[in-house]
Design an enzyme around this catalytic site. Structure first.
Site, PDB file in Angstrom:
ATOM      1  CD  GLU A  53      68.440   2.380   7.520  1.00  0.00           C
ATOM      2  OE1 GLU A  53      68.086   3.543   7.254  1.00  0.00           O
ATOM      3  OE2 GLU A  53      67.931   1.701   8.432  1.00  0.00           O
ATOM      4  CD  GLU A  78      74.057   8.937   4.469  1.00  0.00           C
ATOM      5  OE1 GLU A  78      74.443   9.625   3.501  1.00  0.00           O
ATOM      6  OE2 GLU A  78      72.971   8.313   4.474  1.00  0.00           O
ATOM      7  CG  ASP A 128      68.536  10.766  -5.605  1.00  0.00           C
ATOM      8  OD1 ASP A 128      67.591  10.755  -6.424  1.00  0.00           O
ATOM      9  OD2 ASP A 128      69.296  11.728  -5.453  1.00  0.00           O
ATOM     10  CE  LYS A 132      65.949  16.891 -14.595  1.00  0.00           C
ATOM     11  NZ  LYS A 132      66.983  17.914 -14.925  1.00  0.00           N
ATOM     12  CG  ASP A 164      58.811   9.577  -1.289  1.00  0.00           C
ATOM     13  OD1 ASP A 164      59.858   9.173  -1.835  1.00  0.00           O
ATOM     14  OD2 ASP A 164      58.603  10.787  -1.025  1.00  0.00           O
ATOM     15  CB  THR A 201      62.415   8.077   7.309  1.00  0.00           C
ATOM     16  OG1 THR A 201      61.813   8.226   6.018  1.00  0.00           O
ATOM     17  CG2 THR A 201      62.682   6.597   7.576  1.00  0.00           C
ATOM     18  CG  PHE A 203      64.299  11.178   3.184  1.00  0.00           C
ATOM     19  CD1 PHE A 203      64.691  12.230   2.375  1.00  0.00           C
ATOM     20  CD2 PHE A 203      65.225  10.638   4.062  1.00  0.00           C
ATOM     21  CE1 PHE A 203      65.982  12.731   2.417  1.00  0.00           C
ATOM     22  CE2 PHE A 203      66.516  11.126   4.122  1.00  0.00           C
ATOM     23  CZ  PHE A 203      66.898  12.175   3.307  1.00  0.00           C
TER      24      PHE A 203
END
Length: 223
Positions: A53, A78, A128, A132, A164, A201, A203
């Site tokens: 992951e 991470e 992320d 923009k 999402d 999650t 998020f």
């Protein structure tokens, strides 16, 4: 040298428990780039399907999956140290033996530590989206990244993404649909229902509170 990164290293102080986990649990669960190319059977002490992951955040859902599916080996990557500390602490408290973790750039891990054809699944949940337009180039899901993941998956292995942010879901679908030697498990242009085994999650909950939808995409390596 790569100059465009898909992440920003966030600040944040580590709790006492997270610091303790680093000192006490890292020697057992931690992995380093300096170890070079890994023998995953040796890493887990057994033959097992391996799930990697990328960007597990605070690690709660990854720990939940590893706990629910002990027959699999899990590697989390991470860059956020407090998140790594929390995962190490929670994984240790849960008595997990099927968890390993890197605290570094996933692209370096893939290039230097993961053998080709060795992974059963790669998970990328709520990366992320770089909203923009001028920042879209920072999105991690790009054609070169799709090819890197394909090489690391076994034939029949899956690349599972979730977001999402609808424009990013569309971007993911466009990139992955054009990527060679992949097949969409749901059919061309179709998103996947959220699998029962993928925990909700932090998020995802935040996105749903904001009225966002959630899109899962699962692509399989075909050759």
């Amino acid at each position: 040298m790569r100059t465009v990164r898909s992440f920003v290293v966030r600040g944040g102080r580590m709790t006492e428990g997270q610091e303790r986990a680093y000192s006490e649990v890292w020697p057992t669960m931690g992995l380093d780039i300096e170890q070079g190319m890994l023998d995953l059977t040796e890493v887990f002490g057994r033959e097992a399907p391996v799930v990697l992951e990328i960007g597990f955040g605070m690690g709660d859902s990854l720990v939940a999956m590893a706990k629910a599916m002990p027959e699999k080996g899990y590697i989390g990557v991470e860059v956020h140290r407090p998140g790594v500390g929390r995962l190490l602490n929670n994984a240790s408290e849960a008595g997990l033996t099927n968890m390993r973790v890197f605290c570094t750039d996933a692209l370096d891990v893939l290039a230097k530590c993961i053998p080709d054809g060795s992974l059963d699944t790669v998970q990328l949940f709520f990366p992320d989206p770089w909203h923009k337009k001028k920042h879209n180039k920072r999105r991690i899901v790009q054609p070169a990244f799709a090819e890197t993941i394909r090489k690391k998956l076994r034939v029949g292995g899956q690349f599972h993404m979730a977001t999402d942010w609808e424009p990013y879901a569309e971007h993911m679908m466009e990139v992955m649909s054009a990527a060679p030697s992949y097949a969409n498990t749901q059919g061309e242009g179709e998103y996947s229902p959220q699998p029962e085994w993928r925990p909700v999650t932090k998020f995802q909950r935040r996105g749903e509170r904001l009225g966002h939808g959630v899109w899962d995409l699962i692509f399989e390596r075909t050759d």
